[in-house]
Structures are given as C-alpha cells and as structure tokens.
Design a protein around this motif. Structure first.
Motif, PDB file in Angstrom:
ATOM      1  N   ARG A  56      53.806  45.272 -45.189  1.00  0.00           N
ATOM      2  CA  ARG A  56      55.289  44.588 -44.926  1.00  0.00           C
ATOM      3  C   ARG A  56      55.823  45.140 -46.505  1.00  0.00           C
ATOM      4  O   ARG A  56      57.265  44.320 -46.679  1.00  0.00           O
ATOM      5  N   ARG A  57      54.607  45.275 -47.426  1.00  0.00           N
ATOM      6  CA  ARG A  57      55.375  46.197 -48.817  1.00  0.00           C
ATOM      7  C   ARG A  57      56.862  47.660 -48.606  1.00  0.00           C
ATOM      8  O   ARG A  57      56.570  48.011 -47.563  1.00  0.00           O
ATOM      9  N   PRO A  58      57.392  48.087 -49.413  1.00  0.00           N
ATOM     10  CA  PRO A  58      57.728  49.335 -49.459  1.00  0.00           C
ATOM     11  C   PRO A  58      57.233  50.407 -49.232  1.00  0.00           C
ATOM     12  O   PRO A  58      55.970  49.825 -49.755  1.00  0.00           O
ATOM     13  N   ALA A  59      57.508  51.135 -48.755  1.00  0.00           N
ATOM     14  CA  ALA A  59      56.791  52.655 -48.569  1.00  0.00           C
ATOM     15  C   ALA A  59      55.955  52.718 -49.799  1.00  0.00           C
ATOM     16  O   ALA A  59      56.861  53.038 -51.169  1.00  0.00           O
ATOM     17  N   GLY A  60      54.617  53.239 -49.747  1.00  0.00           N
ATOM     18  CA  GLY A  60      54.126  53.877 -50.706  1.00  0.00           C
ATOM     19  C   GLY A  60      53.019  52.615 -51.263  1.00  0.00           C
ATOM     20  O   GLY A  60      51.856  52.961 -51.614  1.00  0.00           O
ATOM     21  N   SER A  61      53.119  51.371 -50.685  1.00  0.00           N
ATOM     22  CA  SER A  61      51.620  50.793 -50.426  1.00  0.00           C
ATOM     23  C   SER A  61      51.480  49.851 -49.520  1.00  0.00           C
ATOM     24  O   SER A  61      50.623  48.817 -49.995  1.00  0.00           O
ATOM     25  N   GLY A  62      51.117  50.440 -48.430  1.00  0.00           N
ATOM     26  CA  GLY A  62      50.098  50.527 -47.724  1.00  0.00           C
ATOM     27  C   GLY A  62      49.589  51.608 -47.137  1.00  0.00           C
ATOM     28  O   GLY A  62      49.383  53.041 -48.151  1.00  0.00           O
ATOM     29  N   GLY A  99      66.490  63.961 -33.099  1.00  0.00           N
ATOM     30  CA  GLY A  99      67.181  63.855 -33.835  1.00  0.00           C
ATOM     31  C   GLY A  99      67.624  62.653 -33.645  1.00  0.00           C
ATOM     32  O   GLY A  99      68.955  62.326 -34.079  1.00  0.00           O
ATOM     33  N   TYR A 100      67.038  61.829 -34.453  1.00  0.00           N
ATOM     34  CA  TYR A 100      67.871  60.743 -34.995  1.00  0.00           C
ATOM     35  C   TYR A 100      68.041  61.038 -35.937  1.00  0.00           C
ATOM     36  O   TYR A 100      67.806  61.662 -37.250  1.00  0.00           O
ATOM     37  N   SER A 101      69.584  60.568 -36.314  1.00  0.00           N
ATOM     38  CA  SER A 101      70.734  60.548 -37.312  1.00  0.00           C
ATOM     39  C   SER A 101      71.204  58.899 -38.202  1.00  0.00           C
ATOM     40  O   SER A 101      72.204  58.899 -38.865  1.00  0.00           O
ATOM     41  N   GLY A 102      70.617  58.228 -37.668  1.00  0.00           N
ATOM     42  CA  GLY A 102      70.536  56.434 -38.225  1.00  0.00           C
ATOM     43  C   GLY A 102      70.407  56.162 -39.751  1.00  0.00           C
ATOM     44  O   GLY A 102      69.857  57.257 -40.061  1.00  0.00           O
ATOM     45  N   TYR A 103      70.265  55.286 -39.728  1.00  0.00           N
ATOM     46  CA  TYR A 103      69.715  54.518 -41.438  1.00  0.00           C
ATOM     47  C   TYR A 103      68.306  54.479 -41.241  1.00  0.00           C
ATOM     48  O   TYR A 103      67.144  54.109 -39.947  1.00  0.00           O
ATOM     49  N   LEU A 104      67.604  54.402 -42.227  1.00  0.00           N
ATOM     50  CA  LEU A 104      66.237  54.182 -42.653  1.00  0.00           C
ATOM     51  C   LEU A 104      66.025  53.124 -43.772  1.00  0.00           C
ATOM     52  O   LEU A 104      66.571  53.241 -44.653  1.00  0.00           O
ATOM     53  N   SER A 105      65.995  51.910 -42.878  1.00  0.00           N
ATOM     54  CA  SER A 105      67.026  50.610 -43.660  1.00  0.00           C
ATOM     55  C   SER A 105      65.588  49.997 -44.306  1.00  0.00           C
ATOM     56  O   SER A 105      64.560  49.840 -43.008  1.00  0.00           O
ATOM     57  N   ALA A 106      65.015  49.731 -45.806  1.00  0.00           N
ATOM     58  CA  ALA A 106      64.003  49.295 -46.395  1.00  0.00           C
ATOM     59  C   ALA A 106      64.121  47.623 -46.115  1.00  0.00           C
ATOM     60  O   ALA A 106      65.083  46.607 -46.717  1.00  0.00           O
ATOM     61  N   GLU A 107      63.774  47.109 -44.588  1.00  0.00           N
ATOM     62  CA  GLU A 107      63.807  45.610 -45.190  1.00  0.00           C
ATOM     63  C   GLU A 107      62.077  45.243 -45.463  1.00  0.00           C
ATOM     64  O   GLU A 107      60.942  45.684 -44.234  1.00  0.00           O
ATOM     65  N   ALA A 108      62.039  45.296 -46.086  1.00  0.00           N
ATOM     66  CA  ALA A 108      60.000  45.230 -47.247  1.00  0.00           C
ATOM     67  C   ALA A 108      60.156  44.014 -48.181  1.00  0.00           C
ATOM     68  O   ALA A 108      61.241  43.759 -48.650  1.00  0.00           O
TER      69      ALA A 108
END
Length: 270
Positions: free
Chosen positions: A218-224, A239-248
């Motif tokens: 549950r930490r930011p990408a690269g922390s697990g 074909g996903y074109s939405g957001y990659l949102s950091a809920e971290a």
C-alpha cells in the motif's frame, strides 16, 4: 493511460493511503510540477468549501479531476449503503448522490468504496447485495447526465465481505443492472484477493473504469513486490485509457511517494 495522484482533505482519515494531505492548492501545485495529469480528491463532504476552489486550482495548474471519493461518508458519518436502518441507507445514498453532482460539475466520476458497507448480524448477504445493487444502479444513472459514470470498488476481505474480486464485481454490476457503473481495480486489494492480477484485469475488460496504482505494501509503486510490467501490459491489452491513480501511503513522505509514482508511471506507460 493517464497519471493521477490522491489528495485527502479529511482529517479523520489521517494515516490512510493518500499521497497528499490537505492544502488543496499546494498539493495540486506539487502534483503539476511533477508532471501528473490529474488529481483524485477525497473531500470531507460534497459541500466542502475546498471544492468551491477546485475549478480555479485545476485551471491554474493545468490539471484534470480524475475522480472524487465518498469515503468521508463512512469515516465521518458512519453511513453505508447496506446499513440495516433504512433512514441511514437513505442518508448514505443522498451523500453519494450529492458527491456525484459535485464531481459531475467537472465531468468526473464519484467512487463508492468504504460506503458499500458489509453484511452480517440481521442483514443477509443477499439482502445487502440487493440494497447495494439498487443504489449503484440508481446512482450510476444519476451520473449519466454529466457525461460520466459511477465507480464501484471491490475491496479486500478485511474491509468488506460483499465483493472482493474483479470477477465478482463484474457479476455484481451485471446482476444489478448497473449500466452506467464501472469497476475500480485497486492493485492493493487485488494483491490480496486475485490469484493472478493480469488475468483478472483481462477478465474485466470493458468493466474497469479506474485503477489505483499502488504496490503490495500500500506504499507507492516500487515499495513492495508487485510486478507492474505484466499488469500494465494487461491494461493495454484491454484498451484501458483511464487513470492510474496513486492511492498510496505517503511513504516515506508525500513528496517522495509522488515522485516514485510518476517515475514508475513514466517507466511503465510512457
């Protein structure tokens, strides 16, 4: 796919998985300086004063609004859409509807996560899912007038006992007739519940409308230990074109967490 980062304005949620806390203008400025496309905001309520400032803040920083969370309905007011008391369920639905209106002014969706509640005691699973399905279908249709949709989030088993996987989420939305609702694929919850995250994403093709981009800790990408390459490949495949949102979690702090996220996004997506 576009990048986004979370900003929580809910003091009662302090310690939760949000990268930025408070100071909507300053947090948005910091996100823009790092190159994020959008922010995802968790206000204390749909009538929060901060939302009145959001239009100018987004314009000043050339940011979009990815989504608006409804979690304060549970954290602050203990409202859920599956509460045994009909008056409480009605208040919960009104809270989400008002949030849909607030987000819709920006063409953004609202998120139902913790406000879904759970079944137990005097409420059976079938009854709870029925109440929840009616609410999600109705609120999704309410969002249609703004040219957007409602986001429903399957959570891990420790946070709800209703819907835990993407496949179950697809079945739930289909069974409820929620034609204008999409799923939130949260990589933290999926790390707990899915046997294979990329396969689950592919199976959810067409139903996924938002992604919480976060590591297994549950930490930011690269922390697990999450392997993001096959996950982003699966998102591209559907074909996903939405957001990659950091809920971290803001680990080790907000600035570092935001920087780690945008660097991972650029490496994996761009």
């Amino acid at each position: 796919m576009k990048s986004a980062v979370t900003i929580s304005l809910v003091p009662e949620a302090k310690g939760g998985p949000f990268v930025y806390w408070g100071d909507l203008a300053g947090s948005s400025r910091a996100a823009a300086e790092l190159g994020f496309d959008a922010v995802e905001v968790f206000p204390p309520g749909p009538d929060a004063a901060e939302l009145g400032e959001l239009k100018s803040i987004l314009a000043d920083n050339k940011l979009s609004l990815a989504a608006v969370g409804t979690g304060a309905g549970w954290v602050k007011h203990k409202l859920t859409l599956t509460h045994p008391d009909p008056a409480t369920r009605s208040k919960a639905r009104a809270f989400v509807r008002a949030t849909v209106d607030a987000a819709g002014a920006f063409g953004a969706p609202a998120i139902i996560g913790s406000m879904q509640g759970r079944w137990g005691d005097d409420v059976s699973r079938e009854t709870a899912l029925g109440w929840l399905g009616e609410a999600v279908a109705e609120l999704g249709e309410h969002a249609r007038q703004y040219g957007t949709f409602l986001i429903y989030e399957p959570l891990n088993r420790y946070e709800t006992n209703l819907v835990n996987t993407v496949a179950d989420g697809v079945a739930f939305l289909t069974g409820a007739g929620a034609m204008n609702a999409k799923l939130l694929a949260d990589l933290f919850h999926m790390n707990i519940e899915e046997v294979n995250v990329p396969d689950a994403i592919r199976a959810g093709a067409g139903a996924i409308g938002h992604v919480h981009f976060v590591d297994s800790t549950r930490r930011p990408a690269g922390s697990g230990h999450t392997d993001f390459a096959p996950i982003t490949a699966a998102l591209k495949d559907i074909g996903y074109s939405g957001y990659l949102s950091a809920e971290a979690l803001p680990y080790p702090d907000s600035k570092a967490a935001a920087r780690a996220t945008i660097e991972a996004y650029r490496r994996l997506v761009r």
